[in-house]
Write a protein that holds these residues in place. Structure first.
Motif, short mmCIF file in Angstrom:
data_model
loop_
_atom_site.label_atom_id
_atom_site.label_comp_id
_atom_site.label_asym_id
_atom_site.label_seq_id
_atom_site.Cartn_x
_atom_site.Cartn_y
_atom_site.Cartn_z
N PHE A 60 0.83 -1.20 0.00
CA PHE A 60 0.00 0.00 0.00
C PHE A 60 0.87 1.26 0.00
O PHE A 60 0.69 2.15 -0.83
N SER A 61 1.79 1.34 0.94
CA SER A 61 2.55 2.58 1.11
C SER A 61 3.44 2.88 -0.09
O SER A 61 3.59 4.04 -0.48
N LEU A 62 4.03 1.87 -0.70
CA LEU A 62 4.90 2.09 -1.86
C LEU A 62 4.10 2.59 -3.06
O LEU A 62 4.50 3.55 -3.73
N SER A 63 2.98 1.93 -3.35
CA SER A 63 2.17 2.38 -4.49
C SER A 63 1.58 3.76 -4.24
O SER A 63 1.48 4.59 -5.15
N TYR A 64 1.21 4.03 -3.00
CA TYR A 64 0.68 5.35 -2.64
C TYR A 64 1.73 6.43 -2.86
O TYR A 64 1.43 7.49 -3.42
N ALA A 65 2.96 6.17 -2.44
CA ALA A 65 4.02 7.16 -2.57
C ALA A 65 4.32 7.46 -4.04
O ALA A 65 4.39 8.65 -4.44
#
Length: 285
Positions: A60-65
């Protein structure tokens, strides 16, 4: 004191937009919190190791960033109505899909889509407020909208825990996903970008009051982007937010699992403790 009075048309659009934005922000953070609440139940049912759970949380956090990078340009091109509407619909669809998965690969894909599609929310909110509030009045709506990032994590643990203990972790994902899709459809049907609304001279005068310059359509060059990093303020913001986001993300991801495995507190015990806190604060039992 403002020189130009706010018309009824603009006031109605403002409150509708702010209501949708705040609700979207709350749902956004509830969706982010769901995996951490169901951490243990998911690991046991799908036989996922703590390391693999870390991959799910990081997807989640990588794709969000990385999705944040093109969002600004896409918002300028397509507007908040389309970008937030599509983003909210597909992140909610991905959230619902998390309740239907049976293997790690599909779960990772769903989490990555969730992160990428949540990226437009806060940039779109800033754009909406800049379009429908004049410069003097943007502080309050911005504060209300940003408060959703605190309200969501606050209500997510008891709400999601009740749903999970009542009908299971899969339905927890499905119900929150369906709720988000309904909100996305409502946003697209009701909200309009500023250029899509016929405005009177009084409306335009109010909205442009206090503006010191017109927004330029000229694209920012790479040199201008790089120039941002020559300012101490830029680095202060980056370092500060790294610390803030680290603590927030720790709370949103691993805290429930830590309390359960290291402190012996099940989700039911945590919910009971939350209820006692509310009673002590004067809330009805």
């Amino acid at each position: 004191m403002p020189v130009h009075a706010k018309t009824a048309t603009v006031a109605r659009i403002q409150w509708v937009a702010l209501l949708f934005l705040t609700a979207a922000g709350i749902i956004n953070y509830i969706d982010r919190s769901a995996l951490s609440i169901a951490n243990t139940a998911i690991r046991e049912e799908l036989h996922i190791s703590p390391t693999e759970m870390g991959w799910l949380l990081s997807a989640f956090s990588l794709s969000y960033a990385f999705a944040q990078l093109p969002v600004g340009a896409l918002l300028d091109r397509f507007g908040s109505r389309i970008m937030l509407g599509l983003g909210m619909f597909f992140w909610s669809l991905a959230q619902a899909a998390c309740g239907l998965v049976n293997n790690l690969s599909i779960f990772l894909l769903s989490r990555a889509v969730l992160g990428a599609c949540e990226a437009p929310l806060f940039p779109a909110g800033a754009k909406v407020i800049s379009e429908w509030y004049n410069q003097r009045e943007r502080g309050t709506p911005t504060g209300i909208f940003i408060a959703s990032s605190c309200i969501g994590p606050c209500i997510a643990p008891p709400l999601l825990t009740v749903i999970m203990l009542t009908i299971g972790w899969r339905w927890m994902f499905i119900l929150t996903g369906v709720l988000g899709m309904m909100l996305a459809i409502g946003w697209y049907l009701i909200y309009r970008n500023r250029q899509q609304v016929p405005l009177s001279a009084a409306d335009v005068a109010y909205l442009e009051e206090g503006e010191r310059f017109r927004v330029s359509e000229k694209s920012i060059s790479g040199k201008e982007w790089r120039g941002l990093f020559a300012h101490a303020t830029t680095w202060g913001m980056l370092v500060g937010f790294m610390g803030v986001i680290y603590m927030v993300w720790l709370y949103l991801t691993w805290l429930p699992s830590y309390l359960e495995h290291q402190r012996g507190l099940s989700v039911a015990h945590i919910l009971a403790g939350w209820s006692r806190c509310l009673i002590c604060l004067g809330w009805p039992a």
